[in-house]
Write a protein that holds these residues in place. Structure first.
Motif, mmCIF file in Angstrom:
data_model
loop_
_atom_site.group_PDB
_atom_site.id
_atom_site.type_symbol
_atom_site.label_atom_id
_atom_site.label_comp_id
_atom_site.label_asym_id
_atom_site.label_seq_id
_atom_site.Cartn_x
_atom_site.Cartn_y
_atom_site.Cartn_z
ATOM 1 N N MET A 1 6.741 -0.114 -27.186
ATOM 2 C CA MET A 1 4.970 0.156 -26.942
ATOM 3 C C MET A 1 4.547 -1.130 -26.060
ATOM 4 S SD MET A 1 4.049 3.082 -27.873
ATOM 5 C CE MET A 1 2.223 2.378 -27.292
ATOM 6 N N MET A 2 5.093 -2.309 -26.269
ATOM 7 C CA MET A 2 4.574 -3.275 -25.551
ATOM 8 C C MET A 2 4.916 -3.064 -24.106
ATOM 9 S SD MET A 2 5.172 -6.643 -27.787
ATOM 10 C CE MET A 2 3.754 -7.415 -27.463
ATOM 11 N N TRP A 3 6.054 -2.635 -23.721
ATOM 12 C CA TRP A 3 6.417 -2.489 -22.251
ATOM 13 C C TRP A 3 5.361 -1.173 -21.626
ATOM 14 C CZ3 TRP A 3 7.342 1.763 -19.160
ATOM 15 C CH2 TRP A 3 7.879 1.333 -17.884
ATOM 16 N N LEU A 4 5.285 -0.157 -22.391
ATOM 17 C CA LEU A 4 4.409 0.765 -22.139
ATOM 18 C C LEU A 4 2.807 0.257 -22.046
ATOM 19 C CD1 LEU A 4 5.736 3.880 -24.320
ATOM 20 C CD2 LEU A 4 5.360 3.510 -21.665
ATOM 21 N N GLN A 5 2.436 -0.516 -22.711
ATOM 22 C CA GLN A 5 0.890 -1.091 -22.605
ATOM 23 C C GLN A 5 0.730 -1.866 -21.478
ATOM 24 O OE1 GLN A 5 -0.631 0.806 -25.675
ATOM 25 N NE2 GLN A 5 -2.024 -1.033 -24.841
ATOM 26 N N GLY A 6 1.760 -2.530 -21.132
ATOM 27 C CA GLY A 6 1.878 -3.611 -19.916
ATOM 28 C C GLY A 6 1.866 -2.593 -18.773
ATOM 29 N N TYR A 7 2.909 -1.649 -18.783
ATOM 30 C CA TYR A 7 2.827 -0.633 -17.442
ATOM 31 C C TYR A 7 1.711 0.146 -17.365
ATOM 32 C CZ TYR A 7 4.910 3.181 -14.687
ATOM 33 O OH TYR A 7 5.035 3.886 -13.651
ATOM 34 N N TYR A 8 0.870 0.694 -18.415
ATOM 35 C CA TYR A 8 -0.352 1.327 -18.200
ATOM 36 C C TYR A 8 -1.780 0.588 -18.195
ATOM 37 C CZ TYR A 8 2.477 5.603 -18.568
ATOM 38 O OH TYR A 8 3.123 6.651 -18.247
ATOM 39 N N SER A 9 -1.558 -0.494 -18.336
ATOM 40 C CA SER A 9 -2.950 -1.498 -18.423
ATOM 41 C C SER A 9 -3.171 -1.841 -16.977
ATOM 42 C CB SER A 9 -2.513 -2.698 -19.012
ATOM 43 O OG SER A 9 -1.718 -3.768 -18.501
ATOM 44 N N ALA A 10 -4.473 -1.960 -16.760
ATOM 45 C CA ALA A 10 -4.861 -2.284 -15.227
ATOM 46 C C ALA A 10 -4.286 -3.753 -14.879
ATOM 47 C CB ALA A 10 -6.444 -2.345 -15.428
ATOM 48 N N GLU A 11 -4.124 -3.985 -13.519
ATOM 49 C CA GLU A 11 -3.757 -5.125 -12.809
ATOM 50 C C GLU A 11 -4.242 -6.244 -13.527
ATOM 51 O OE1 GLU A 11 -2.342 -6.921 -8.425
ATOM 52 O OE2 GLU A 11 -2.184 -4.745 -8.808
ATOM 53 N N ASP A 12 -5.682 -6.088 -13.403
ATOM 54 C CA ASP A 12 -6.376 -7.524 -13.686
ATOM 55 C C ASP A 12 -6.753 -7.381 -15.345
ATOM 56 O OD1 ASP A 12 -8.051 -5.186 -13.890
ATOM 57 O OD2 ASP A 12 -9.903 -6.225 -12.635
ATOM 58 N N ALA A 13 -5.974 -6.657 -16.214
ATOM 59 C CA ALA A 13 -6.372 -6.584 -17.575
ATOM 60 C C ALA A 13 -6.030 -7.817 -18.143
ATOM 61 C CB ALA A 13 -5.516 -5.490 -18.438
ATOM 62 N N SER A 14 -6.841 -8.101 -19.354
ATOM 63 C CA SER A 14 -6.436 -9.276 -20.037
ATOM 64 C C SER A 14 -4.964 -9.266 -20.766
ATOM 65 C CB SER A 14 -7.326 -9.590 -21.305
ATOM 66 O OG SER A 14 -7.043 -10.489 -22.273
ATOM 67 N N PRO A 15 -4.226 -10.605 -20.620
ATOM 68 C CA PRO A 15 -3.045 -10.781 -21.100
ATOM 69 C C PRO A 15 -2.673 -10.708 -22.615
ATOM 70 C CG PRO A 15 -3.820 -12.793 -20.338
ATOM 71 C CD PRO A 15 -5.021 -11.845 -20.066
ATOM 72 N N VAL A 16 -4.074 -10.605 -23.285
ATOM 73 C CA VAL A 16 -4.108 -10.689 -24.814
ATOM 74 C C VAL A 16 -3.352 -9.149 -25.187
ATOM 75 C CG1 VAL A 16 -5.395 -10.824 -26.834
ATOM 76 C CG2 VAL A 16 -5.820 -12.344 -24.789
ATOM 77 N N VAL A 17 -2.719 -9.128 -26.168
ATOM 78 C CA VAL A 17 -2.165 -7.975 -26.717
ATOM 79 C C VAL A 17 -3.024 -7.450 -27.875
ATOM 80 C CG1 VAL A 17 -0.238 -6.919 -28.227
ATOM 81 C CG2 VAL A 17 0.628 -8.575 -26.245
ATOM 82 N N ASP A 18 -3.483 -6.124 -27.640
ATOM 83 C CA ASP A 18 -4.347 -5.565 -28.693
ATOM 84 C C ASP A 18 -3.360 -4.706 -29.683
ATOM 85 O OD1 ASP A 18 -6.122 -4.187 -30.002
ATOM 86 O OD2 ASP A 18 -7.353 -3.502 -28.449
#
Length: 51
Positions: A1-18
């Motif tokens: 799930m962490m990889w998918l969150q990173g893959y699907y997040s915007a390029e300028d998204a916050s680096p904080v894990v929700d």
């Protein structure tokens, strides 16, 4: 799930894990996979996480 969150997040998204969002997204993907067992994980994520 962490990889998918990173893959699907915007390029300028916050680096904080929700973690709450990750849990909700995991449930969405699991529900999609249960209904479509022959689809790939990426297809499931594309469908389940589209907003």
């Amino acid at each position: 799930m962490m990889w998918l969150q990173g893959y699907y997040s915007a390029e300028d998204a916050s680096p904080v894990v929700d973690f709450d969002k990750m849990k909700k997204d995991g449930i969405k993907i699991a529900e999609y996979c249960a209904k479509h067992p022959d689809d790939s994980l990426i297809t499931a994520a594309d469908e389940a996480l589209e907003d």
